[in-house]
Design a protein around this motif. Sequence first.
Motif, PDB file in Angstrom:
ATOM      1  N   TYR A  15      -0.080  44.592  61.603  1.00 48.91           N
ATOM      2  CA  TYR A  15      -1.510  44.521  61.274  1.00 48.91           C
ATOM      3  C   TYR A  15      -2.385  44.552  62.527  1.00 48.91           C
ATOM      4  O   TYR A  15      -3.338  45.320  62.605  1.00 48.91           O
ATOM      5  CB  TYR A  15      -1.765  43.250  60.454  1.00 48.91           C
ATOM      6  N   ALA A  16      -2.065  43.748  63.524  1.00 47.11           N
ATOM      7  CA  ALA A  16      -2.877  43.694  64.750  1.00 47.11           C
ATOM      8  C   ALA A  16      -2.858  45.036  65.477  1.00 47.11           C
ATOM      9  O   ALA A  16      -3.889  45.494  65.990  1.00 47.11           O
ATOM     10  CB  ALA A  16      -2.394  42.575  65.664  1.00 47.11           C
ATOM     11  N   ALA A  17      -1.699  45.682  65.512  1.00 46.27           N
ATOM     12  CA  ALA A  17      -1.605  46.994  66.165  1.00 46.27           C
ATOM     13  C   ALA A  17      -2.449  48.025  65.422  1.00 46.27           C
ATOM     14  O   ALA A  17      -3.124  48.854  66.044  1.00 46.27           O
ATOM     15  CB  ALA A  17      -0.149  47.448  66.230  1.00 46.27           C
ATOM     16  N   MET A  18      -2.432  47.946  64.113  1.00 47.28           N
ATOM     17  CA  MET A  18      -3.229  48.873  63.315  1.00 47.28           C
ATOM     18  C   MET A  18      -4.727  48.634  63.548  1.00 47.28           C
ATOM     19  O   MET A  18      -5.489  49.593  63.720  1.00 47.28           O
ATOM     20  CB  MET A  18      -2.889  48.712  61.832  1.00 47.28           C
ATOM     21  N   LEU A  19      -5.138  47.378  63.606  1.00 43.52           N
ATOM     22  CA  LEU A  19      -6.552  47.085  63.871  1.00 43.52           C
ATOM     23  C   LEU A  19      -6.988  47.623  65.227  1.00 43.52           C
ATOM     24  O   LEU A  19      -8.088  48.175  65.357  1.00 43.52           O
ATOM     25  CB  LEU A  19      -6.817  45.580  63.779  1.00 43.52           C
ATOM     26  N   ARG A  20      -6.126  47.487  66.233  1.00 46.48           N
ATOM     27  CA  ARG A  20      -6.447  48.023  67.566  1.00 46.48           C
ATOM     28  C   ARG A  20      -6.592  49.545  67.512  1.00 46.48           C
ATOM     29  O   ARG A  20      -7.528  50.118  68.077  1.00 46.48           O
ATOM     30  CB  ARG A  20      -5.392  47.618  68.587  1.00 46.48           C
ATOM     31  N   LEU A  21      -5.664  50.203  66.819  1.00 45.16           N
ATOM     32  CA  LEU A  21      -5.717  51.660  66.711  1.00 45.16           C
ATOM     33  C   LEU A  21      -6.970  52.110  65.958  1.00 45.16           C
ATOM     34  O   LEU A  21      -7.623  53.086  66.344  1.00 45.16           O
ATOM     35  CB  LEU A  21      -4.452  52.194  66.039  1.00 45.16           C
ATOM     36  N   LEU A  22      -7.328  51.381  64.917  1.00 48.15           N
ATOM     37  CA  LEU A  22      -8.551  51.708  64.180  1.00 48.15           C
ATOM     38  C   LEU A  22      -9.782  51.588  65.078  1.00 48.15           C
ATOM     39  O   LEU A  22     -10.666  52.448  65.056  1.00 48.15           O
ATOM     40  CB  LEU A  22      -8.710  50.795  62.962  1.00 48.15           C
ATOM     41  N   GLN A  23      -9.826  50.540  65.881  1.00 51.71           N
ATOM     42  CA  GLN A  23     -10.953  50.344  66.801  1.00 51.71           C
ATOM     43  C   GLN A  23     -11.019  51.462  67.840  1.00 51.71           C
ATOM     44  O   GLN A  23     -12.099  51.848  68.269  1.00 51.71           O
ATOM     45  CB  GLN A  23     -10.839  48.986  67.513  1.00 51.71           C
ATOM     46  N   ASP A  24      -9.869  51.982  68.236  1.00 48.38           N
ATOM     47  CA  ASP A  24      -9.801  53.009  69.267  1.00 48.38           C
ATOM     48  C   ASP A  24      -9.895  54.437  68.715  1.00 48.38           C
ATOM     49  O   ASP A  24      -9.734  55.393  69.472  1.00 48.38           O
ATOM     50  CB  ASP A  24      -8.498  52.866  70.061  1.00 48.38           C
ATOM     51  N   THR A  25     -10.109  54.571  67.402  1.00 51.64           N
ATOM     52  CA  THR A  25     -10.149  55.897  66.782  1.00 51.64           C
ATOM     53  C   THR A  25     -11.492  56.079  66.076  1.00 51.64           C
ATOM     54  O   THR A  25     -11.645  55.757  64.903  1.00 51.64           O
ATOM     55  CB  THR A  25      -8.979  56.058  65.780  1.00 51.64           C
ATOM     56  N   PRO A  26     -12.473  56.627  66.786  1.00 49.39           N
ATOM     57  CA  PRO A  26     -13.814  56.746  66.202  1.00 49.39           C
ATOM     58  C   PRO A  26     -13.890  57.726  65.024  1.00 49.39           C
ATOM     59  O   PRO A  26     -14.850  57.687  64.260  1.00 49.39           O
ATOM     60  CB  PRO A  26     -14.667  57.235  67.371  1.00 49.39           C
TER      61      PRO A  26
END
Length: 161
Positions: free
Chosen positions: A80-91
């Motif tokens: 979950y945390a990795a996915m949230l980081r990727l979402l934040q880094d993918t505009p």
Amino acid sequence: MPEALDFDAYDRRILAELQSDARLSMAELGRRVHLSQPAVTERVRKLESAGVIGGYRAQINLAALGYGIRAVVRVGRTDYAAMLRLLQDTPEVIEAFNVTGEHSWVLQIAVVDVAHLDAVVSRFCAISDTATAIILKAPLAPRPIMPASPSSLSSPSSTPE
């Protein structure tokens, strides 16, 4: 906790009008719902403080910004945390939903072209399995939603035999 509201016909009209055009002045909104400006302003404030109205946004034409493709990307189970980081880094991700079912995430993305689509989807492929569907048409635009009430909830219909 926000106070519970008892929605009347004025509240419903206010919600419909603001969902149709959030840039209305309070004076114009009052005219449309047949309330004075102070009365409509007070009702809007109550709807905001109760959390019914969470904000006001502009509707953006993605194609006019150069995004020729919208797609839905389903992503499998992942940290979950990795996915949230990727979402934040993918505009390019417009919306993200953590869901039940075969895939854990459903994303809506906007990209320029197929090469851009491949680059964005590849980021998510690196952390889990994915399935992608390009949106061809959106025949139903976002529409106003009204408060749920017992009369508006559909129930199974009974057919006489």
